[in-house]
Design a protein around this motif. Structure first.
Motif, PDB file in Angstrom:
ATOM      1  N   ALA A 120       0.417   8.763 -12.229  1.00 21.90           N
ATOM      2  CA  ALA A 120       0.872   9.643 -11.471  1.00 21.90           C
ATOM      3  C   ALA A 120       0.866   9.420 -10.100  1.00 21.90           C
ATOM      4  O   ALA A 120       0.353   8.263  -9.453  1.00 21.90           O
ATOM      5  N   ASP A 121       1.964   9.944  -9.185  1.00 26.05           N
ATOM      6  CA  ASP A 121       1.709   9.818  -7.830  1.00 26.05           C
ATOM      7  C   ASP A 121       0.835  10.602  -7.231  1.00 26.05           C
ATOM      8  O   ASP A 121       1.169  11.739  -6.882  1.00 26.05           O
ATOM      9  N   VAL A 122      -0.473  10.104  -6.932  1.00 31.86           N
ATOM     10  CA  VAL A 122      -1.531  10.682  -6.191  1.00 31.86           C
ATOM     11  C   VAL A 122      -1.480  10.380  -4.785  1.00 31.86           C
ATOM     12  O   VAL A 122      -1.856   9.188  -4.329  1.00 31.86           O
ATOM     13  N   THR A 164      -2.496   5.499 -10.278  1.00 33.50           N
ATOM     14  CA  THR A 164      -1.626   6.047  -9.198  1.00 33.50           C
ATOM     15  C   THR A 164      -0.515   5.111  -8.386  1.00 33.50           C
ATOM     16  O   THR A 164      -1.007   3.943  -8.142  1.00 33.50           O
ATOM     17  N   PHE A 165       0.614   5.615  -8.267  1.00 36.55           N
ATOM     18  CA  PHE A 165       1.751   4.986  -7.567  1.00 36.55           C
ATOM     19  C   PHE A 165       1.216   4.954  -6.165  1.00 36.55           C
ATOM     20  O   PHE A 165       2.188   5.906  -5.369  1.00 36.55           O
ATOM     21  N   SER A 166       0.345   4.506  -5.709  1.00 27.06           N
ATOM     22  CA  SER A 166      -0.261   4.482  -4.158  1.00 27.06           C
ATOM     23  C   SER A 166      -1.059   3.657  -3.928  1.00 27.06           C
ATOM     24  O   SER A 166      -1.802   3.198  -4.895  1.00 27.06           O
ATOM     25  N   GLY A 178      13.196   9.087   5.750  1.00 27.95           N
ATOM     26  CA  GLY A 178      12.432  10.375   5.369  1.00 27.95           C
ATOM     27  C   GLY A 178      11.198   9.972   4.848  1.00 27.95           C
ATOM     28  O   GLY A 178      10.117  10.511   4.909  1.00 27.95           O
ATOM     29  N   ARG A 179      11.241   8.528   4.391  1.00 27.92           N
ATOM     30  CA  ARG A 179       9.938   8.267   3.668  1.00 27.92           C
ATOM     31  C   ARG A 179       8.785   7.570   4.644  1.00 27.92           C
ATOM     32  O   ARG A 179       7.688   7.246   4.158  1.00 27.92           O
ATOM     33  N   MET A 180       9.082   7.587   5.873  1.00 27.78           N
ATOM     34  CA  MET A 180       8.192   7.104   6.684  1.00 27.78           C
ATOM     35  C   MET A 180       6.781   8.062   6.743  1.00 27.78           C
ATOM     36  O   MET A 180       5.868   7.978   6.954  1.00 27.78           O
ATOM     37  N   PRO A 217       0.029  -0.306  -4.766  1.00 26.45           N
ATOM     38  CA  PRO A 217       0.768  -0.347  -3.807  1.00 26.45           C
ATOM     39  C   PRO A 217       2.122  -0.551  -3.952  1.00 26.45           C
ATOM     40  O   PRO A 217       2.627  -1.215  -4.820  1.00 26.45           O
ATOM     41  N   LYS A 218       2.984   0.100  -3.084  1.00 26.89           N
ATOM     42  CA  LYS A 218       4.270   0.151  -3.191  1.00 26.89           C
ATOM     43  C   LYS A 218       5.114   0.191  -1.972  1.00 26.89           C
ATOM     44  O   LYS A 218       4.392   0.451  -0.676  1.00 26.89           O
ATOM     45  N   HIS A 219       6.379  -0.045  -1.612  1.00 25.33           N
ATOM     46  CA  HIS A 219       7.359  -0.582  -2.469  1.00 25.33           C
ATOM     47  C   HIS A 219       7.751  -1.934  -2.156  1.00 25.33           C
ATOM     48  O   HIS A 219       8.056  -2.090  -0.918  1.00 25.33           O
ATOM     49  N   PHE A 220       7.337  -3.167  -2.988  1.00 32.51           N
ATOM     50  CA  PHE A 220       7.574  -4.256  -2.531  1.00 32.51           C
ATOM     51  C   PHE A 220       9.000  -4.806  -2.527  1.00 32.51           C
ATOM     52  O   PHE A 220       9.631  -4.824  -3.455  1.00 32.51           O
ATOM     53  N   ILE A 261       1.565  -3.856  -8.640  1.00 37.71           N
ATOM     54  CA  ILE A 261       2.322  -3.537  -7.442  1.00 37.71           C
ATOM     55  C   ILE A 261       3.673  -3.056  -7.977  1.00 37.71           C
ATOM     56  O   ILE A 261       3.926  -3.303  -9.070  1.00 37.71           O
ATOM     57  N   MET A 262       4.172  -2.138  -6.933  1.00 38.18           N
ATOM     58  CA  MET A 262       5.610  -1.424  -7.683  1.00 38.18           C
ATOM     59  C   MET A 262       6.669  -2.407  -6.717  1.00 38.18           C
ATOM     60  O   MET A 262       6.566  -2.310  -5.528  1.00 38.18           O
ATOM     61  N   ALA A 263       7.690  -2.837  -7.529  1.00 42.05           N
ATOM     62  CA  ALA A 263       8.780  -3.363  -6.799  1.00 42.05           C
ATOM     63  C   ALA A 263       9.791  -2.365  -6.094  1.00 42.05           C
ATOM     64  O   ALA A 263      10.030  -1.310  -7.083  1.00 42.05           O
ATOM     65  N   ALA A 264      10.277  -2.416  -5.161  1.00 40.41           N
ATOM     66  CA  ALA A 264      11.140  -1.437  -4.640  1.00 40.41           C
ATOM     67  C   ALA A 264      12.568  -1.284  -5.399  1.00 40.41           C
ATOM     68  O   ALA A 264      13.120  -2.280  -5.883  1.00 40.41           O
ATOM     69  N   PHE A 265      13.188  -0.185  -5.222  1.00 40.23           N
ATOM     70  CA  PHE A 265      14.530  -0.238  -5.781  1.00 40.23           C
ATOM     71  C   PHE A 265      15.875  -0.873  -4.950  1.00 40.23           C
ATOM     72  O   PHE A 265      16.838  -0.895  -5.264  1.00 40.23           O
ATOM     73  N   VAL A 266      15.475  -1.029  -3.684  1.00 40.26           N
ATOM     74  CA  VAL A 266      16.379  -1.748  -2.967  1.00 40.26           C
ATOM     75  C   VAL A 266      16.561  -3.056  -2.842  1.00 40.26           C
ATOM     76  O   VAL A 266      15.938  -3.830  -3.470  1.00 40.26           O
ATOM     77  N   ASP A 328       8.883  -1.386 -16.871  1.00 35.90           N
ATOM     78  CA  ASP A 328      10.058  -0.610 -16.468  1.00 35.90           C
ATOM     79  C   ASP A 328      10.002   0.607 -16.557  1.00 35.90           C
ATOM     80  O   ASP A 328       9.584   1.425 -17.419  1.00 35.90           O
ATOM     81  N   MET A 329      10.060   1.487 -15.136  1.00 33.04           N
ATOM     82  CA  MET A 329       9.854   2.951 -14.931  1.00 33.04           C
ATOM     83  C   MET A 329      10.959   3.372 -15.315  1.00 33.04           C
ATOM     84  O   MET A 329      11.795   3.399 -14.565  1.00 33.04           O
ATOM     85  N   SER A 330      10.992   4.233 -16.463  1.00 35.29           N
ATOM     86  CA  SER A 330      11.798   5.143 -16.932  1.00 35.29           C
ATOM     87  C   SER A 330      13.166   5.151 -17.016  1.00 35.29           C
ATOM     88  O   SER A 330      14.155   5.963 -17.244  1.00 35.29           O
ATOM     89  N   PRO A 435       5.663  16.519   1.483  1.00 35.43           N
ATOM     90  CA  PRO A 435       6.729  16.397   0.484  1.00 35.43           C
ATOM     91  C   PRO A 435       6.135  16.018  -0.799  1.00 35.43           C
ATOM     92  O   PRO A 435       6.863  16.093  -2.051  1.00 35.43           O
ATOM     93  N   TRP A 436       5.141  15.783  -1.053  1.00 34.42           N
ATOM     94  CA  TRP A 436       4.531  15.333  -2.297  1.00 34.42           C
ATOM     95  C   TRP A 436       3.811  16.420  -3.131  1.00 34.42           C
ATOM     96  O   TRP A 436       3.141  16.186  -4.308  1.00 34.42           O
ATOM     97  N   ARG A 437       3.758  17.786  -2.643  1.00 38.50           N
ATOM     98  CA  ARG A 437       3.150  18.644  -3.401  1.00 38.50           C
ATOM     99  C   ARG A 437       4.016  19.485  -4.381  1.00 38.50           C
ATOM    100  O   ARG A 437       3.475  20.038  -5.668  1.00 38.50           O
ATOM    101  N   GLY A 502      10.352  12.729   3.298  1.00 40.56           N
ATOM    102  CA  GLY A 502      10.261  12.274   2.018  1.00 40.56           C
ATOM    103  C   GLY A 502      11.420  11.632   1.318  1.00 40.56           C
ATOM    104  O   GLY A 502      12.432  11.217   2.118  1.00 40.56           O
ATOM    105  N   GLU A 503      11.550  11.467  -0.001  1.00 40.40           N
ATOM    106  CA  GLU A 503      12.576  10.632  -0.483  1.00 40.40           C
ATOM    107  C   GLU A 503      13.895  11.433  -0.419  1.00 40.40           C
ATOM    108  O   GLU A 503      13.883  12.521  -0.491  1.00 40.40           O
ATOM    109  N   SER A 504      14.738  10.330  -0.279  1.00 44.30           N
ATOM    110  CA  SER A 504      16.211  10.939   0.069  1.00 44.30           C
ATOM    111  C   SER A 504      16.176  12.014   0.879  1.00 44.30           C
ATOM    112  O   SER A 504      17.182  13.017   0.935  1.00 44.30           O
TER     113      SER A 504
HETATM  114  C1  BGC Z   1       9.672   6.783  -5.839  1.00 44.27           C
HETATM  115  C2  BGC Z   1       8.276   6.335  -6.064  1.00 44.27           C
HETATM  116  C3  BGC Z   1       7.611   6.899  -7.241  1.00 44.27           C
HETATM  117  C4  BGC Z   1       8.313   7.040  -8.177  1.00 44.27           C
HETATM  118  C5  BGC Z   1       7.765   7.793  -9.525  1.00 44.27           C
HETATM  119  C6  BGC Z   1      10.422   7.120  -7.106  1.00 44.27           C
HETATM  120  O1  BGC Z   1      11.414   7.879  -6.837  1.00 44.27           O
HETATM  121  O2  BGC Z   1      10.460   5.691  -5.076  1.00 44.27           O
HETATM  122  O3  BGC Z   1       7.593   6.150  -4.967  1.00 44.27           O
HETATM  123  O4  BGC Z   1       6.367   6.440  -7.472  1.00 44.27           O
HETATM  124  O5  BGC Z   1       9.447   7.625  -8.210  1.00 44.27           O
HETATM  125  O6  BGC Z   1       7.522   9.210  -9.177  1.00 44.27           O
END
Ligand code: BGC
Length: 748
Positions: A120-122, A164-166, A178-180, A217-220, A261-266, A328-330, A435-437, A502-504
């Motif tokens: 989970a994203d904690v 945790t993805f953190s 926004g993800r700053m 740690p992310k996003h590499f 470690i999580m690889a970035a999508f960019v 592979d996430m999702s 944003p993560w609530r 936050g994201e997007s």
């Molecule tokens: C985010 C990640 C997050 C993942 C799973 C993605 O959209 O970029 O930071 O860990 O979703 O919720």
């Protein structure tokens, strides 16, 4: 000149050795719930030898739970995949009952009984929502971050989460992004100190221990440099910048023991991270020595065809595995297409097995065979909620940054009786959560209105005037004016709504949204003492606001204890002690604005220098800036000795005195600058900081120990260099002030 390679070890050999050593330990003792299959003490390699191709691929599949009505659950099809051994991990399924139920399928009904790992994203906590990570970075307090991560891990662990993805370690110099809000700010040193604290906090006494989470740690890597601050946009950064700015926090997280470690999508310099062999296998694994699991970001494998680097999903699967993506996430690319890719290219089999071994080893380190199901935490877990709320409140007060306090408006005088609360956010319980609530079950935040009512009781009067997110009416404006006129002080709750960060959630403008400038003007026209309380998840450009209000308190998104923490600071029970982890620009046109830039051959000045004709170049508020309710005076920066050789240490210190009337906390900052070298170095680089607490009149000698490595830098090839020469050193309250001393690193 000294050279130090990031890591000379052979990670593959080390990894294999580690598997062999761990081979007979993990499965030996089984939980009472374990399946008869899993009960055998198989080594990871023996387990792999028994797996079908589908089962191997299954271990690399990270399935997201789905939302059905109000519930987040696994669909029947997903449960079937678990039963068939075609899933290795589950994301977003939370709660003891839900996770145990699905784990039981994996353990008891799948052929090999391999446990799932629940992720989970904690990010801001699980049940108790703490301040956003950018705010925690503003605390400049790694111990606090460690404590927050520890408590968040305990809460999450009790609900079945093990991974945790953190922390999010994307350094960013662009507040349009926004993800700053989720990250550590603009500085690689501060980010690295916090990276270690996050990892240590989540992982506590060791992976697999009760109450701990595996960090990711992310996003590499360099996701924070998305062009134009536009989320998901391409990233182009030089190797040099990669080493100097974006990699250090990841390196520190690896050293602190992050197992994934999580690889970035960019895409980075033209190649999406999840298909980037050089990035993942050469740089991350070989040069940085990372041996853990590499997981893709959400759906990133599916985006390879959209990026235009894979002609179809089978090629996407091939490229991701070749690049080094273990999980592979999702996207279901591995689930549906990796089989075809492997059957077509037999050489992929070895890579597949390596990835499976890594995932199994990860699960073994989490003790999942011994403890696949949730367990209650031993006492004092019963008092969690209370303790966590206290921590959330304390944490928030340390993240607030006092940006202006003309005439000592703050703390509010105890004689004040009538307080006007105006603006769109004083009774908003959603936005302060950050944003993560959204993906977490918990209550809303304590609002400023609620907390102030609690605090004042009948000792004062609270007048309120809201402000709409749409067009304000004449009535809205009249109410604000009337309220402000009657009050002794006006508290303006303004800033961004939570969905603006936050994201997007990139922005092309960085001013106050929703006509709030007009609100500020109305309040200013009344000429009452006014305090702007600013909620937001990024640096904003607010020169007009700063001119119009005497006091400005940056509170970010403070979490569930928002109102209480703000009251504590407004009323002077706590002093604001946060410092900016990002520079606040004057305008979007100035971007990027960051403190550790190079000097150029023509530093800003008169004609033909590096300047704007229509704006200053410096930020509105610099990195490291923040006031408090007292003042500190800094003595000259002294070093002992003044010159030193490599392998020696030097002590740099200064007297700091509280010259104000109240006790207070100061974040003393150490910066250095190389005056010459092969590479033009930044005008200042943070190399240390300390939080000190001084009573009025008290003074303290604050000292830092520096060694040659602290003066070094990563060159574009990833070689760490330390060059002899003269260096300037500052001990100062922020990245702009202070008078430098000099030190010399001698040859040899
Ligand atoms: C985010 C990640 C997050 C993942 C799973 C993605 O959209 O970029 O930071 O860990 O979703 O919720």
């Amino acid at each position: 000149m000294g050279l130090r390679k990031a890591d000379k070890k052979n990670p593959v050999a080390a990894f294999t050795l580690c598997l062999l050593l761990g081979a007979t330990t993990g499965l030996a003792s089984q939980a009472q719930h374990a399946s008869p299959h899993a009960a055998r003490p198989l080594s990871s390699q023996k387990l792999v030898a028994r797996m079908t191709l589908e089962e191997k691929i299954g271990q690399l599949v990270l399935l997201p739970a789905v939302v059905q009505g109000k519930e987040v659950t696994l669909s029947q099809d997903q449960r079937e995949l678990v039963r068939e051994g075609k899933a290795g991990a589950i994301l977003n399924l939370v709660g003891a009952e839900a996770t145990d139920q699905v784990q039981a399928i994996a353990i008891r009904e799948s052929r090999l009984g391999i446990p799932l790992v629940f992720a989970a994203d904690v990010i801001q906590g699980r049940n108790t929502i703490f301040p956003i990570p950018l705010a925690l970075a503003a605390s400049w307090n790694p111990s606090l971050v460690r404590e927050v991560a520890r408590r968040a891990a305990e809460e999450a662990w009790a609900s079945g989460v093990r991974w945790t993805f953190s922390p999010m370690l994307d350094v960013s110099r662009d507040p349009r992004w926004g993800r700053m809000a989720e990250g550590p700010g603009e500085d690689p040193y501060l980010a690295s100190r916090l990276a270690r604290a996050w990892v240590e906090g989540f992982q506590g006494k060791g992976l697999g221990q009760p109450g701990t989470l595996a960090s990711c740690p992310k996003h590499f890597v360099a996701y924070g440099a998305a062009e134009g601050g536009r989320d998901y946009n391409s990233v182009e950064v030089s190797d040099h910048l990669l080493w100097e700015v974006y990699l250090p926090p990841f390196l520190e997280a690896i050293r602190a023991g992050a197992p994934s470690i999580m690889a970035a999508f960019v895409s980075l310099n033209g190649i999406p991270a999840v298909a980037n062999q050089k990035l993942l296998r050469d740089l991350l694994r070989k040069q940085l020595g990372f041996q853990g699991v590499i997981v893709s970001d959400w759906g990133a494998l599916g985006e390879l065809t959209i990026h235009g680097v894979a002609k179809d999903r089978v090629e996407a699967a091939f490229k991701a595995l070749r690049a080094g993506i273990d999980m592979d996430m999702s996207s279901e690319i591995y689930l549906r297409n990796l089989g075809s890719a492997v059957r077509a290219k037999r050489e992929l089999e070895a890579l597949l097995e390596e990835a499976v071994l890594r995932v199994l080893e990860f699960k073994r380190r989490l003790h999942l065979w011994e403890h696949p199901f949730t367990q209650p935490l031993p006492p004092p877990s019963a008092s969690w909620t209370k303790l966590d709320r206290e921590l959330a409140r304390k944490a928030a007060t340390q993240t607030f940054v006092l940006l202006k306090n003309e005439g000592g408006v703050l703390p509010l005088s105890p004689t004040i009786r009538r307080i006007a609360l105006v603006g769109p956010l004083f009774d908003n319980s959603e936005t302060p959560l950050g944003p993560w609530r959204t993906r977490q079950p918990q209550s809303g935040a304590v609002t400023l209105l609620e907390a102030l009512q609690e605090e004042l009781g009948d000792r004062g009067e609270i007048l309120t005037a809201g402000w709409p997110w749409g067009q304000p009416t004449q009535r809205d404006k009249a109410k604000v004016l009337a309220c402000a006129r009657q009050a002794d002080v006006v508290l303006l709750s303004i800033g961004e709504l939570v969905h603006m960060d936050g994201e997007s959630a990139s922005r092309a403008t960085l001013g106050l949204p929703a006509g709030q400038e007009e609100l500020v003007e109305l309040v200013a026209s009344v000429h009452k003492p006014a305090v702007a309380i600013l909620f937001n998840g990024r640096a904003l450009a607010l020169p007009e606001l700063v001119n119009q209000v005497p006091a400005l308190l940056e509170v970010w998104f403070p979490g569930v204890e928002s109102g209480h923490a703000i009251c504590d600071v407004l009323l002077g029970k706590e002093s604001p002690s946060g410092r900016l982890p990002v520079s606040f620009p004057r305008s979007v046109g100035q971007l990027p604005v960051y403190y550790n830039h190079r000097r150029t051959g023509r530093p800003p000045g008169q004609m033909f220098t590096s300047r704007y004709i229509d704006s200053p170049v410096d930020p509105l508020f610099p990195f490291g800036y923040g006031l408090t309710y007292t003042q500190f005076q800094y003595g000259a920066c002294q070093s002992t000795p003044r010159s030193f050789h490599r392998r020696e240490k030097i002590r740099v210190g200064a007297w700091i005195q509280n010259v104000g009337k109240r006790p207070g906390e100061e974040v003393v900052q150490l910066y250095v600058r190389a005056l010459s070298g092969e590479l033009a170095r930044p005008i200042r680089e943070l190399k240390g900081f300390q939080r000190i607490y001084l009573l009025p009149g008290q003074r303290q000698w604050v000292e830092f120990s520096l060694q040659a490595e602290d003066l070094g830098y990563w060159d574009p090839e990833g070689v760490f260099r330390v060059e002899p020469g003269i260096y300037q050193v500052w001990i100062s309250p922020n990245s702009q002030e202070g008078i430098p001393g000099t030190i010399e690193l001698l040859e040899g």
